[in-house]
Design a protein around this motif. Structure first.
Motif, PDB file in Angstrom:
ATOM      1  N   GLU A  62       0.772  -1.117  -0.168  1.00 53.51           N
ATOM      2  CA  GLU A  62      -0.003  -0.109   0.184  1.00 53.51           C
ATOM      3  C   GLU A  62       1.046   1.214  -0.188  1.00 53.51           C
ATOM      4  O   GLU A  62       0.604   2.182  -0.606  1.00 53.51           O
ATOM      5  N   LYS A  63       1.958   1.353   0.651  1.00 55.11           N
ATOM      6  CA  LYS A  63       2.952   2.215   0.819  1.00 55.11           C
ATOM      7  C   LYS A  63       3.453   2.697  -0.550  1.00 55.11           C
ATOM      8  O   LYS A  63       3.471   3.922  -0.933  1.00 55.11           O
ATOM      9  N   LEU A  64       3.874   1.500  -1.255  1.00 51.02           N
ATOM     10  CA  LEU A  64       4.573   1.714  -2.627  1.00 51.02           C
ATOM     11  C   LEU A  64       3.448   1.956  -3.371  1.00 51.02           C
ATOM     12  O   LEU A  64       3.792   2.943  -4.249  1.00 51.02           O
ATOM     13  N   LYS A  65       2.197   1.537  -3.619  1.00 49.81           N
ATOM     14  CA  LYS A  65       1.062   2.170  -4.329  1.00 49.81           C
ATOM     15  C   LYS A  65       1.197   3.549  -4.293  1.00 49.81           C
ATOM     16  O   LYS A  65       1.133   4.449  -5.233  1.00 49.81           O
ATOM     17  N   ARG A  90       9.895   9.401   4.748  1.00 45.95           N
ATOM     18  CA  ARG A  90       9.321   8.710   5.809  1.00 45.95           C
ATOM     19  C   ARG A  90       8.985   7.273   5.507  1.00 45.95           C
ATOM     20  O   ARG A  90       9.379   6.368   6.470  1.00 45.95           O
ATOM     21  N   ASP A  91       8.377   6.830   4.326  1.00 45.30           N
ATOM     22  CA  ASP A  91       7.895   5.643   3.995  1.00 45.30           C
ATOM     23  C   ASP A  91       9.127   4.657   3.917  1.00 45.30           C
ATOM     24  O   ASP A  91       9.191   3.419   4.162  1.00 45.30           O
ATOM     25  N   SER A  92      10.035   5.132   3.086  1.00 45.27           N
ATOM     26  CA  SER A  92      11.368   4.393   2.915  1.00 45.27           C
ATOM     27  C   SER A  92      12.037   3.832   4.208  1.00 45.27           C
ATOM     28  O   SER A  92      12.470   2.848   4.436  1.00 45.27           O
ATOM     29  N   ILE A 136      11.198   2.471  -6.086  1.00 42.88           N
ATOM     30  CA  ILE A 136      10.126   2.116  -5.848  1.00 42.88           C
ATOM     31  C   ILE A 136       9.533   0.824  -6.661  1.00 42.88           C
ATOM     32  O   ILE A 136       8.993  -0.252  -6.168  1.00 42.88           O
ATOM     33  N   ASP A 137      10.050   0.928  -7.869  1.00 46.69           N
ATOM     34  CA  ASP A 137       9.719  -0.605  -8.506  1.00 46.69           C
ATOM     35  C   ASP A 137      10.466  -1.791  -8.250  1.00 46.69           C
ATOM     36  O   ASP A 137       9.780  -2.675  -8.093  1.00 46.69           O
ATOM     37  N   ILE A 142      10.495  -6.999  -5.531  1.00 47.98           N
ATOM     38  CA  ILE A 142      10.858  -7.880  -4.404  1.00 47.98           C
ATOM     39  C   ILE A 142       9.833  -8.228  -3.639  1.00 47.98           C
ATOM     40  O   ILE A 142       9.599  -9.454  -3.376  1.00 47.98           O
ATOM     41  N   LEU A 143       8.913  -7.352  -3.221  1.00 48.55           N
ATOM     42  CA  LEU A 143       7.470  -8.021  -2.577  1.00 48.55           C
ATOM     43  C   LEU A 143       6.859  -8.862  -3.304  1.00 48.55           C
ATOM     44  O   LEU A 143       6.339 -10.015  -3.099  1.00 48.55           O
ATOM     45  N   ALA A 144       6.658  -8.626  -4.545  1.00 50.35           N
ATOM     46  CA  ALA A 144       5.631  -9.429  -5.577  1.00 50.35           C
ATOM     47  C   ALA A 144       6.150 -10.674  -5.862  1.00 50.35           C
ATOM     48  O   ALA A 144       5.433 -11.638  -5.868  1.00 50.35           O
ATOM     49  N   GLN A 145       7.346 -10.780  -5.799  1.00 54.24           N
ATOM     50  CA  GLN A 145       8.244 -12.207  -6.163  1.00 54.24           C
ATOM     51  C   GLN A 145       8.527 -12.965  -4.780  1.00 54.24           C
ATOM     52  O   GLN A 145       9.145 -13.837  -4.779  1.00 54.24           O
TER      53      GLN A 145
END
Length: 170
Positions: A62-65, A90-92, A136-137, A142-145
């Motif tokens: 959600e943060k990355l989106k 902040r998010d990173s 970000i990509d 990393i998350l998706a895989q």
């Protein structure tokens, strides 16, 4: 002073064990764990972390989106850049801090690279924004895989390329 640079009377270190009252304040015996974890308590903690992993992945996604949408919205609008950079910083930082806990050290490294980069930016150009977007990509992939651990050779090359880009375009 003695010959070794220590004040007289302080040659040995004395370890003082905490009192029972101090231990009770530091550790909640009724609801929490003791200072020395048993193997069953370690199993319990590992279950909690494992059960929280899905929530972590969802929250980071959600943060990355949100970051991706904000980066796209910035476009050529330099006036919105300071706000976007604060959000990215902040998010990173949050992602960096939690990645290792859930066996995503590569996620932590890429988030650290992003955080270090956005913290050092002054006059932001489209090239800077593109490098932020690439970070970000990479975090998304990393998350998706579900790339846990350090990943492989390809992931190492991507991390190196991101680090080189941040150095070249700081």
């Amino acid at each position: 002073m003695t010959g070794r640079g220590r004040p007289p009377g302080r040659g040995k270190v004395q370890i003082i064990q905490p009192t029972g009252e101090l231990r009770k304040r530091a550790v909640n015996y009724k609801k929490g764990f003791s200072v020395e974890l048993t193997s069953s308590e370690m199993v319990q903690l590992e279950k909690v972390v494992h059960n929280s992993k899905d929530k972590f992945v969802t929250a980071v996604s959600e943060k990355l989106k949100s970051l991706r949408e904000a980066a796209h919205a910035v476009g050529d609008d330099i006036t919105s850049m300071p706000s976007f950079l604060k959000t990215a910083e902040r998010d990173s930082l949050e992602i960096k801090g939690m990645g290792g806990t859930f066996d995503f050290p590569l996620l932590t490294q890429v988030a650290k690279s992003l955080n270090d980069y956005v913290c050092g930016l002054k006059n932001v150009t489209n090239v800077h924004l593109e490098i932020i977007t690439l970070h970000i990509d990479a975090l998304y992939v990393i998350l998706a895989q579900h790339i846990t651990g350090q990943g492989g050779a390809t992931e190492a090359q991507v991390l190196t390329a991101l680090q080189q880009a941040t150095k070249k375009f700081s």
